[in-house]
Design an enzyme around this catalytic site. Structure first.
Site, PDB file in Angstrom:
ATOM      1  N   TYR A 291       0.839  -1.209   0.000  1.00 42.71           N
ATOM      2  CA  TYR A 291       0.000   0.000   0.000  1.00 42.71           C
ATOM      3  C   TYR A 291       0.871   1.255   0.000  1.00 42.71           C
ATOM      4  O   TYR A 291       0.689   2.139  -0.846  1.00 42.71           O
ATOM      5  CB  TYR A 291      -0.904  -0.021   1.226  1.00 42.71           C
ATOM      6  CG  TYR A 291      -1.894   1.115   1.288  1.00 42.71           C
ATOM      7  CD1 TYR A 291      -2.957   1.188   0.389  1.00 42.71           C
ATOM      8  CD2 TYR A 291      -1.792   2.102   2.255  1.00 42.71           C
ATOM      9  CE1 TYR A 291      -3.874   2.224   0.453  1.00 42.71           C
ATOM     10  CE2 TYR A 291      -2.709   3.137   2.330  1.00 42.71           C
ATOM     11  CZ  TYR A 291      -3.747   3.198   1.426  1.00 42.71           C
ATOM     12  OH  TYR A 291      -4.653   4.232   1.492  1.00 42.71           O
TER      13      TYR A 291
ATOM     14  N   LYS B 262       1.186   3.600  -3.330  1.00 44.18           N
ATOM     15  CA  LYS B 262       0.730   4.987  -3.372  1.00 44.18           C
ATOM     16  C   LYS B 262       1.868   5.942  -3.726  1.00 44.18           C
ATOM     17  O   LYS B 262       1.674   6.924  -4.435  1.00 44.18           O
ATOM     18  CB  LYS B 262       0.123   5.371  -2.022  1.00 44.18           C
ATOM     19  CG  LYS B 262      -1.215   4.709  -1.730  1.00 44.18           C
ATOM     20  CD  LYS B 262      -2.315   5.223  -2.636  1.00 44.18           C
ATOM     21  CE  LYS B 262      -3.685   4.744  -2.189  1.00 44.18           C
ATOM     22  NZ  LYS B 262      -4.791   5.285  -3.024  1.00 44.18           N
TER      23      LYS B 262
ATOM     24  N   ASN C  17     -13.061  -0.369  14.389  1.00 43.63           N
ATOM     25  CA  ASN C  17     -12.821  -1.471  15.324  1.00 43.63           C
ATOM     26  C   ASN C  17     -13.373  -1.157  16.702  1.00 43.63           C
ATOM     27  O   ASN C  17     -14.139  -1.935  17.290  1.00 43.63           O
ATOM     28  CB  ASN C  17     -11.318  -1.751  15.448  1.00 43.63           C
ATOM     29  CG  ASN C  17     -10.847  -2.835  14.504  1.00 43.63           C
ATOM     30  OD1 ASN C  17     -11.612  -3.368  13.707  1.00 43.63           O
ATOM     31  ND2 ASN C  17      -9.575  -3.164  14.575  1.00 43.63           N
TER      32      ASN C  17
ATOM     33  N   PRO D 119       2.842   2.823  12.381  1.00 41.69           N
ATOM     34  CA  PRO D 119       3.383   4.141  12.745  1.00 41.69           C
ATOM     35  C   PRO D 119       3.133   4.474  14.217  1.00 41.69           C
ATOM     36  O   PRO D 119       2.055   4.217  14.746  1.00 41.69           O
ATOM     37  CB  PRO D 119       2.613   5.102  11.833  1.00 41.69           C
ATOM     38  CG  PRO D 119       2.092   4.263  10.724  1.00 41.69           C
ATOM     39  CD  PRO D 119       1.836   2.918  11.313  1.00 41.69           C
TER      40      PRO D 119
END
Length: 314
Positions: free
Chosen positions: A145, A149, A190, A274
């Site tokens: 991903y 990108k 979530n 992150p």
């Protein structure tokens, strides 16, 4: 105007199409429904002139006519979704953009591309300005991903430098709101769904890692302002809310929203997750006159109402 929106059945695509249709525009939505939902498309048909084309943007695009503007939003955006088929995720970002360029070049139609804050990886600069090149693991489990990108941005900027055909690139930071997939694996969905169902919150790491949460209506306003900005302003430009919260603080906000005490289950932090994420939005503020308006507390109320309806716990 007549718009083309790829990823139209997804979270952001649905909200963007809704905005455009309410403004009286005609919208053709493209989606392969791998992560989008038919229920979102059903909702869009009630807002105006909406046509749906089921298609994978990795494959050559069918002739859908001419458009005044093209929004390319197609790509799984949550780690569980994009890691499920990483090769397809990478193809969607890179080949999908290539096919988009092929489609718009004959008519020089402006092309908008949704990039991501993931291009900054696990950042060593905080907050993250557009000038920061990032700290991405190119061979990690998230790289399909992140690097996809980044590659798409490379293609678009080289295309623009070569042709001067109009492009727009935005880097999206954590966004939440109605029409999110309840099972997409992102932290707001979530936590809200687990809380509504009376389950423990899945907390990765210590919960002290930070995110900046932007309500979807604010983000879509940023999209529209970017579309209408001068052709010389290509971006990339950060769109996100600079208000920063730890995941533990987010859990407390959800407790207050739902009026219930919640428990958390702490699990190991995923690879390359992150530790901090906060946009520097000074470019968006100066060039687009844009800044987010919706506070996290207010956005969570609206998002919780949507999820309560979707999971059948009204």
């Amino acid at each position: 105007m007549r718009y083309l929106v790829t990823g139209a059945a997804g979270f952001l695509g649905t909200n963007l199409c809704k905005r455009l249709l309410k403004e009286g525009h005609e919208v053709v939505g493209v989606d392969d429904l791998s992560t989008g939902f038919a229920r979102n498309l059903d909702a869009l048909k009630s807002y105006g002139k909406f046509e749906f084309v089921r298609h994978d943007i990795v494959k050559p695009w069918p002739d859908m006519g001419k458009f005044g503007f093209v929004y390319n939003l197609a790509c799984p955006a949550s780690p569980p979704r994009y890691q499920k088929d990483p090769l397809q995720t990478f193809r969607t970002s890179v080949w999908g953009v290539w096919n988009a360029i092929d489609y718009v070049t004959p008519t020089k139609t402006p092309l908008f591309h949704s990039s991501t804050s993931e291009v900054y990886g696990d950042p060593s600069v905080h907050p993250q300005p557009e000038s920061y090149w990032g700290n991405v693991n190119p061979i990690g489990v998230r790289s399909c991903y992140d690097e996809g990108k980044r590659g798409a941005e490379t293609i678009l900027m080289d295309y623009w430098r070569k042709t001067k055909n109009p492009i727009k690139i935005v880097r999206i930071f954590n966004t939440y709101g109605p029409h999110m997939d309840p099972e997409d694996g992102r932290v707001v969905s979530n936590f809200l769904v687990q809380a509504i169902l009376g389950k423990s919150l899945t907390m990765y790491g210590t919960g002290k890692q930070t995110r900046s949460f932007c309500y979807v209506d604010d983000l879509i306003e940023g999209f529209v302002r970017m579309e209408k900005s001068p052709a010389s302003f290509t971006g990339p430009v950060n769109l996100g809310n600079p208000d920063e919260f730890t995941l533990l603080e987010l859990a407390k906000k959800i407790e207050a929203t739902l009026g219930k005490k919640l428990k958390a289950e702490f699990l190991a932090l995923p690879q390359d997750d992150p530790r901090q994420r906060k946009p520097d939005i000074s470019l968006a503020t100066s060039r687009l006159g844009w800044s987010p308006k919706v506070k996290l507390e207010d956005g969570l109320v609206k998002t919780a109402e949507y999820f309560e309806e979707v999971v059948g716990k009204k």
